[in-house]
Design a protein around this motif. Structure first.
Motif, PDB file in Angstrom:
ATOM      1  N   THR A  30       0.848  -1.186   0.000  1.00 35.83           N
ATOM      2  CA  THR A  30       0.000   0.000   0.000  1.00 35.83           C
ATOM      3  C   THR A  30       0.882   1.233   0.000  1.00 35.83           C
ATOM      4  O   THR A  30       1.884   1.294   0.718  1.00 35.83           O
ATOM      5  N   VAL A  31       0.519   2.208  -0.821  1.00 38.47           N
ATOM      6  CA  VAL A  31       1.258   3.468  -0.882  1.00 38.47           C
ATOM      7  C   VAL A  31       0.283   4.606  -0.601  1.00 38.47           C
ATOM      8  O   VAL A  31      -0.789   4.673  -1.215  1.00 38.47           O
ATOM      9  N   CYS A  32       0.657   5.481   0.327  1.00 40.11           N
ATOM     10  CA  CYS A  32      -0.185   6.623   0.675  1.00 40.11           C
ATOM     11  C   CYS A  32       0.197   7.848  -0.142  1.00 40.11           C
ATOM     12  O   CYS A  32       1.339   7.990  -0.583  1.00 40.11           O
ATOM     13  N   ARG A  33      -0.759   8.720  -0.328  1.00 39.55           N
ATOM     14  CA  ARG A  33      -0.536   9.939  -1.105  1.00 39.55           C
ATOM     15  C   ARG A  33       0.594  10.770  -0.481  1.00 39.55           C
ATOM     16  O   ARG A  33       0.614  11.013   0.716  1.00 39.55           O
ATOM     17  N   GLY A  34       1.540  11.177  -1.308  1.00 39.24           N
ATOM     18  CA  GLY A  34       2.661  11.992  -0.846  1.00 39.24           C
ATOM     19  C   GLY A  34       3.867  11.210  -0.380  1.00 39.24           C
ATOM     20  O   GLY A  34       4.916  11.794  -0.094  1.00 39.24           O
ATOM     21  N   GLU A  35       3.762   9.884  -0.300  1.00 38.80           N
ATOM     22  CA  GLU A  35       4.886   9.063   0.139  1.00 38.80           C
ATOM     23  C   GLU A  35       5.940   8.927  -0.957  1.00 38.80           C
ATOM     24  O   GLU A  35       5.649   8.981  -2.150  1.00 38.80           O
ATOM     25  N   PHE A  36       7.181   8.702  -0.516  1.00 39.78           N
ATOM     26  CA  PHE A  36       8.278   8.343  -1.413  1.00 39.78           C
ATOM     27  C   PHE A  36       8.765   6.970  -0.950  1.00 39.78           C
ATOM     28  O   PHE A  36       9.332   6.837   0.126  1.00 39.78           O
ATOM     29  N   ILE A  37       8.513   5.951  -1.761  1.00 37.82           N
ATOM     30  CA  ILE A  37       8.858   4.572  -1.400  1.00 37.82           C
ATOM     31  C   ILE A  37      10.070   4.124  -2.204  1.00 37.82           C
ATOM     32  O   ILE A  37      10.122   4.286  -3.424  1.00 37.82           O
ATOM     33  N   SER A  38      11.052   3.550  -1.521  1.00 38.70           N
ATOM     34  CA  SER A  38      12.198   2.951  -2.197  1.00 38.70           C
ATOM     35  C   SER A  38      12.008   1.439  -2.232  1.00 38.70           C
ATOM     36  O   SER A  38      11.580   0.842  -1.239  1.00 38.70           O
ATOM     37  N   VAL A  39      12.336   0.833  -3.367  1.00 38.16           N
ATOM     38  CA  VAL A  39      12.213  -0.623  -3.530  1.00 38.16           C
ATOM     39  C   VAL A  39      13.568  -1.176  -3.953  1.00 38.16           C
ATOM     40  O   VAL A  39      14.157  -0.722  -4.944  1.00 38.16           O
ATOM     41  N   VAL A  40      14.070  -2.145  -3.192  1.00 36.44           N
ATOM     42  CA  VAL A  40      15.333  -2.793  -3.522  1.00 36.44           C
ATOM     43  C   VAL A  40      15.115  -4.298  -3.562  1.00 36.44           C
ATOM     44  O   VAL A  40      14.130  -4.814  -3.031  1.00 36.44           O
ATOM     45  N   GLY A  41      16.055  -5.000  -4.174  1.00 37.69           N
ATOM     46  CA  GLY A  41      15.951  -6.448  -4.252  1.00 37.69           C
ATOM     47  C   GLY A  41      17.080  -7.007  -5.089  1.00 37.69           C
ATOM     48  O   GLY A  41      17.780  -6.258  -5.789  1.00 37.69           O
ATOM     49  N   PRO A  42      17.282  -8.325  -5.060  1.00 36.42           N
ATOM     50  CA  PRO A  42      18.360  -8.944  -5.832  1.00 36.42           C
ATOM     51  C   PRO A  42      18.192  -8.698  -7.327  1.00 36.42           C
ATOM     52  O   PRO A  42      17.075  -8.481  -7.817  1.00 36.42           O
ATOM     53  N   GLU A 197      21.268   4.694  -1.794  1.00 35.39           N
ATOM     54  CA  GLU A 197      20.316   5.559  -2.490  1.00 35.39           C
ATOM     55  C   GLU A 197      18.907   5.347  -1.952  1.00 35.39           C
ATOM     56  O   GLU A 197      18.138   6.304  -1.780  1.00 35.39           O
ATOM     57  N   ALA A 198      18.556   4.104  -1.693  1.00 37.33           N
ATOM     58  CA  ALA A 198      17.233   3.793  -1.149  1.00 37.33           C
ATOM     59  C   ALA A 198      17.019   4.455   0.203  1.00 37.33           C
ATOM     60  O   ALA A 198      15.951   5.014   0.481  1.00 37.33           O
ATOM     61  N   ILE A 199      18.043   4.419   1.051  1.00 42.20           N
ATOM     62  CA  ILE A 199      17.938   5.014   2.384  1.00 42.20           C
ATOM     63  C   ILE A 199      17.893   6.535   2.306  1.00 42.20           C
ATOM     64  O   ILE A 199      17.181   7.198   3.058  1.00 42.20           O
ATOM     65  N   SER A 200      18.641   7.104   1.372  1.00 41.09           N
ATOM     66  CA  SER A 200      18.745   8.565   1.310  1.00 41.09           C
ATOM     67  C   SER A 200      17.518   9.222   0.699  1.00 41.09           C
ATOM     68  O   SER A 200      17.353  10.438   0.807  1.00 41.09           O
ATOM     69  N   THR A 201      16.626   8.439   0.069  1.00 36.90           N
ATOM     70  CA  THR A 201      15.468   9.034  -0.604  1.00 36.90           C
ATOM     71  C   THR A 201      14.126   8.640   0.004  1.00 36.90           C
ATOM     72  O   THR A 201      13.218   9.468   0.084  1.00 36.90           O
ATOM     73  N   GLY A 202      13.964   7.399   0.415  1.00 41.12           N
ATOM     74  CA  GLY A 202      12.639   6.884   0.762  1.00 41.12           C
ATOM     75  C   GLY A 202      12.141   7.295   2.135  1.00 41.12           C
ATOM     76  O   GLY A 202      12.914   7.567   3.052  1.00 41.12           O
ATOM     77  N   ASP A 203      10.815   7.322   2.280  1.00 38.90           N
ATOM     78  CA  ASP A 203      10.193   7.424   3.593  1.00 38.90           C
ATOM     79  C   ASP A 203      10.233   6.057   4.271  1.00 38.90           C
ATOM     80  O   ASP A 203      10.228   5.956   5.497  1.00 38.90           O
ATOM     81  N   ARG A 204      10.278   5.026   3.445  1.00 39.73           N
ATOM     82  CA  ARG A 204      10.482   3.653   3.904  1.00 39.73           C
ATOM     83  C   ARG A 204      11.032   2.846   2.735  1.00 39.73           C
ATOM     84  O   ARG A 204      10.959   3.262   1.580  1.00 39.73           O
ATOM     85  N   VAL A 205      11.608   1.694   3.046  1.00 40.75           N
ATOM     86  CA  VAL A 205      12.203   0.829   2.026  1.00 40.75           C
ATOM     87  C   VAL A 205      11.499  -0.516   2.035  1.00 40.75           C
ATOM     88  O   VAL A 205      11.302  -1.109   3.102  1.00 40.75           O
ATOM     89  N   LEU A 206      11.108  -0.979   0.850  1.00 44.13           N
ATOM     90  CA  LEU A 206      10.576  -2.331   0.689  1.00 44.13           C
ATOM     91  C   LEU A 206      11.671  -3.198   0.086  1.00 44.13           C
ATOM     92  O   LEU A 206      12.226  -2.865  -0.967  1.00 44.13           O
ATOM     93  N   ILE A 207      11.995  -4.292   0.765  1.00 45.28           N
ATOM     94  CA  ILE A 207      13.020  -5.218   0.276  1.00 45.28           C
ATOM     95  C   ILE A 207      12.333  -6.423  -0.346  1.00 45.28           C
ATOM     96  O   ILE A 207      11.556  -7.116   0.319  1.00 45.28           O
ATOM     97  N   LEU A 208      12.588  -6.652  -1.627  1.00 42.66           N
ATOM     98  CA  LEU A 208      11.996  -7.780  -2.335  1.00 42.66           C
ATOM     99  C   LEU A 208      12.880  -9.010  -2.210  1.00 42.66           C
ATOM    100  O   LEU A 208      14.107  -8.910  -2.108  1.00 42.66           O
ATOM    101  N   SER A 209      12.257 -10.167  -2.239  1.00 39.78           N
ATOM    102  CA  SER A 209      12.982 -11.432  -2.170  1.00 39.78           C
ATOM    103  C   SER A 209      13.479 -11.840  -3.554  1.00 39.78           C
ATOM    104  O   SER A 209      13.203 -11.169  -4.551  1.00 39.78           O
ATOM    105  N   LYS A 210      14.201 -12.961  -3.604  1.00 38.14           N
ATOM    106  CA  LYS A 210      14.539 -13.554  -4.893  1.00 38.14           C
ATOM    107  C   LYS A 210      13.256 -14.072  -5.543  1.00 38.14           C
ATOM    108  O   LYS A 210      12.216 -14.195  -4.891  1.00 38.14           O
ATOM    109  N   ARG A 211      13.325 -14.362  -6.852  1.00 42.68           N
ATOM    110  CA  ARG A 211      12.150 -14.883  -7.549  1.00 42.68           C
ATOM    111  C   ARG A 211      11.741 -16.245  -6.989  1.00 42.68           C
ATOM    112  O   ARG A 211      12.608 -17.044  -6.661  1.00 42.68           O
TER     113      ARG A 211
END
Length: 256
Positions: A30-42, A197-211
């Protein structure tokens, strides 16, 4: 907070000649209006595919994507997409590149002044009649962002937009674009392979798993840290603490 994007039990796969490859399995966010979400993963986990599904470029095989309460069906000008390459047209000036969207939508007459204001505010007015090859990589990325902003998107998807830049330019442009998005109160999702980069920009970070990809972990940042600019965050003691948390997830056996 007001929810702008709801991804529910998302699944995606594609066919090869030999087999079916499952890319995303039961992913919800879920993403709220005005949020900046960072997404990282393998590498190869499906980060870019997730953005394609959110903006309607691809259709999920299961689950749903709802934007502003409505199912995403095809692309929409309310969702902007900024890629690693700026894709500016060399035969058009910077001003005409920025005006591409309004031209296509036949709204050029009513938006010319806005384009000029954007170029002036973000230090590109002196280059409005220049060709893209005459600009630095950072300036080109700012021009690409302005082109996207001219369509007044409510959600911006950023797919590693800084990765082609040298390190020093990358830090500056990342800070510039973060500032632009915060000033205009845009909602954004940034996909990056760079943990710092993810830490320096996001309000929170979502870490994705491997496929097949799911959300492995979510790391929210405290509100005071969120208010700092990307460059200020890198100087803050909490930066290293958050980096260590992310690194522990990535160094786990399940990522090796």
């Amino acid at each position: 907070m007001d929810t702008i994007l709801q991804v529910s039990s998302l699944g995606f796969e594609y066919q090869t000649r030999q087999t079916t490859v499952e890319v995303i399995r039961d992913l919800s966010m879920t993403v709220c209006r005005g949020e900046f979400i960072s997404v990282v993963g393998p590498s190869g986990c499906g980060k870019s595919t997730l953005l394609d599904l959110i903006c309607g470029l691809q259709k999920p095989v299961s689950g749903s994507v709802c934007f502003e309460g409505k199912a995403v069906e095809g692309t929409s000008t309310k969702i902007g997409y900024m890629l690693q390459k700026d894709h500016l047209f060399e035969w058009r000036s910077i001003e005409r590149n920025v005006m591409l969207g309004p031209e296509i939508n036949r709204k050029k007459r009513n938006t010319q002044k806005q384009a000029e204001d954007f170029l002036n505010k973000y230090d590109l007015s002196a280059f409005s009649h220049s060709k893209p090859s005459q600009l630095s990589g950072g300036m080109r990325q700012r021009a690409a962002l302005i082109r996207t902003m001219m369509m007044h998107p409510k959600l911006l998807l950023l797919d590693e937009p800084f990765s082609a830049l040298d390190y020093q330019t990358r830090l500056t442009v990342c800070n510039d674009i973060w500032t632009i998005l915060k000033e205009t109160e845009k909602t954004a999702i940034l996909v990056t392979h760079d943990l710092a980069e993810a830490i320096s920009t996001g309000d929170r970070v979502l870490i994705l798993s491997k496929r097949p990809t799911r959300i492995e972990k979510e790391i929210p940042f405290d509100p005071e840290f969120q208010r700092l600019s990307p460059i200020e965050r890198r100087k803050d003691p909490r930066f290293n603490q958050y980096f260590q948390i992310l690194w522990e997830v990535f160094s786990h056996d399940s990522y090796q």
